[in-house]
Write a protein that holds these residues in place. Sequence first.
Motif, PDB file in Angstrom:
ATOM      1  N   UNK A  23       0.558  -0.926   0.317  1.00 38.30           N
ATOM      2  CA  UNK A  23      -0.355   0.311   0.417  1.00 38.30           C
ATOM      3  C   UNK A  23       0.941   0.602   0.231  1.00 38.30           C
ATOM      4  N   UNK A  24       1.944   1.163   0.909  1.00 40.04           N
ATOM      5  CA  UNK A  24       2.472   2.520   0.840  1.00 40.04           C
ATOM      6  C   UNK A  24       3.638   2.645  -0.595  1.00 40.04           C
ATOM      7  N   UNK A  25       3.907   1.582  -1.200  1.00 39.62           N
ATOM      8  CA  UNK A  25       4.930   1.999  -2.520  1.00 39.62           C
ATOM      9  C   UNK A  25       3.779   2.266  -3.211  1.00 39.62           C
ATOM     10  N   UNK A  26       2.314   1.419  -3.765  1.00 40.97           N
ATOM     11  CA  UNK A  26       1.514   2.362  -4.057  1.00 40.97           C
ATOM     12  C   UNK A  26       1.169   2.883  -4.744  1.00 40.97           C
ATOM     13  N   UNK A  27       0.430   3.518  -3.124  1.00 41.12           N
ATOM     14  CA  UNK A  27      -0.109   4.979  -2.673  1.00 41.12           C
ATOM     15  C   UNK A  27       1.325   6.515  -2.668  1.00 41.12           C
ATOM     16  N   UNK A  28       2.591   6.033  -2.759  1.00 39.20           N
ATOM     17  CA  UNK A  28       3.580   6.942  -2.871  1.00 39.20           C
ATOM     18  C   UNK A  28       4.334   7.279  -4.127  1.00 39.20           C
ATOM     19  N   UNK A  29       4.771   5.809  -4.618  1.00 38.07           N
ATOM     20  CA  UNK A  29       5.758   5.808  -5.320  1.00 38.07           C
ATOM     21  C   UNK A  29       5.377   4.972  -6.850  1.00 38.07           C
TER      22      UNK A  29
END
Length: 538
Positions: free
Chosen positions: A162-168
């Motif tokens: 979720x973090x990587x998909x949302x911000x990167x």
Amino acid sequence: MTAEIAPSKPAGGATVVLLTLAAGQFLMTLDSSVMNVSIATVAKDVDTTVTGIQGAITAYTLVMAALMITGAKVGAMIGRKRAFAVGCVIYGCGSFTTAIAPNLPVLLFGWSFLEGVGAALILPAIVALVAGNFATARRPAAYGMVAAAGAIAVAVGPLIGGFCTTYFSWRWVFAGEVVLVLLILVLARRIADAPVETRPRLDVVGAVLSALGLGLVVFGVLRSGEWGRIRPKAGGPSWAHLSPTMWLILAGLFVIWIFFRWEARLDARGQEPLVRPAMLRNRQLTGGMVMFFFQYLVQAGFFFVVPLFLSVCLGLSALATGARLLPLSITLLAAAIGIPRLLPNVSPRLVVRSGLLALLAGTVVLLGALDKDAGAEIVFVPMLLIGLGIGALASQLGAVTVSAVPDEESPEVGGLQNTATNLGASLGTALAGAILIATLTSTFLTNIEQSSAIPSRVKSQANVKLAGGAPFISDAELEAALDQAHARSRATDDALDAYRDARIDGLRSALAILALLSIVALFLAQRIPTRQPGAAPL
């Protein structure tokens, strides 16, 4: 039979060896939990649909299931340490290919095929390398550490994805896997091999038959939403007046029957089969494998349905979707680690049944709360219950299967166990997705037929275009499609209402079949022993 010799001293520090093997297990488990929260985003990036990503997830676990036993045999032939290293190289190539995939075919090749082949070599090797690097007294703790690494991957995977998909980008996760593979390869030099006294021969015919049989069954289930389960859908293919799904499943089961007959024939002649029939007559071993199968069947279906509700129906970001899955991670780890420590002598059968009841309860609670006006808060309690169930099962099933046979047969158990888990995961994703799409399509077409605001011409076109299955899309994507078709305002509103209802009906149907499977598993838990391995009779 492959006989392991006494474990040798680890070439490096025991802690480094254990962390390296645990990192391999973490890596193998991470992919699916990362991908589930990013389904909608990945589908857009590679220009496909939710159904296309469902196929990729299914194919990934299917490749592992079909090749796991073969991977265990190859490891015995070339050496467990070498198989582990070769598997890591193949897996790393797959991760790199996935990270740069421009479309679905490249994604399927990199993730579903290459990573699946690499995992089929790595996972059985991990089981054997633990036995080869640690004395008998230390093995339970070592196996527990490896299992905990897998549980941690399930727990943190949604947040990482979720973090990587949302911000990167979701691609960063797979690029990070390449780096982790390189680190594992460097540290793997300190692992002592798990040598064998005799080099087994690979049963090529058995390997082909098992892969073909499993592939036909899972592919048939996967396409049932599009082709129909028994009767063919309108406009779809028909084989002798039946859906191809039925024929594929029947053909797959027949091939699996031939596989077992072939294995029995080799065993009777004193030759080496891919799977020794005697192992499948072991009540405790097969009981544990069946529970592994049902755990991952329900677990994979649940992990497919819930992120779709959060990300597509509610429009949450991948990070927000991962955060909503966090309660599952907490109870999963608490149960997986806490039960063996606090209740070391508890009945495995009792814990397994309690875990299945928690899975059932979580599914039923979500099923009852699911509505088109429901918010993300409805998944909180189901996540707690599902995590508790998965953790309870994880705390027992590994010990149940490994303790069912002598230590020298543990690598074969590893292959069988991983076959059961990945076959369950593959069928769970395929079955949940197929039922979801079939119900969504049927309900949506029925709803628009009942709408007076939608022109008859549009209704006829919808029946033709959606006969093979309606896509699972968000409100915004449906509105954009209706705008392109120059639909009137009232017709657009009616179509959106009809689709929202159909989308929830699809999710409910998928959850209902998962609840039913949990009940079936409760009946089959009778084969789990009532005492812990090594415990004295009461």
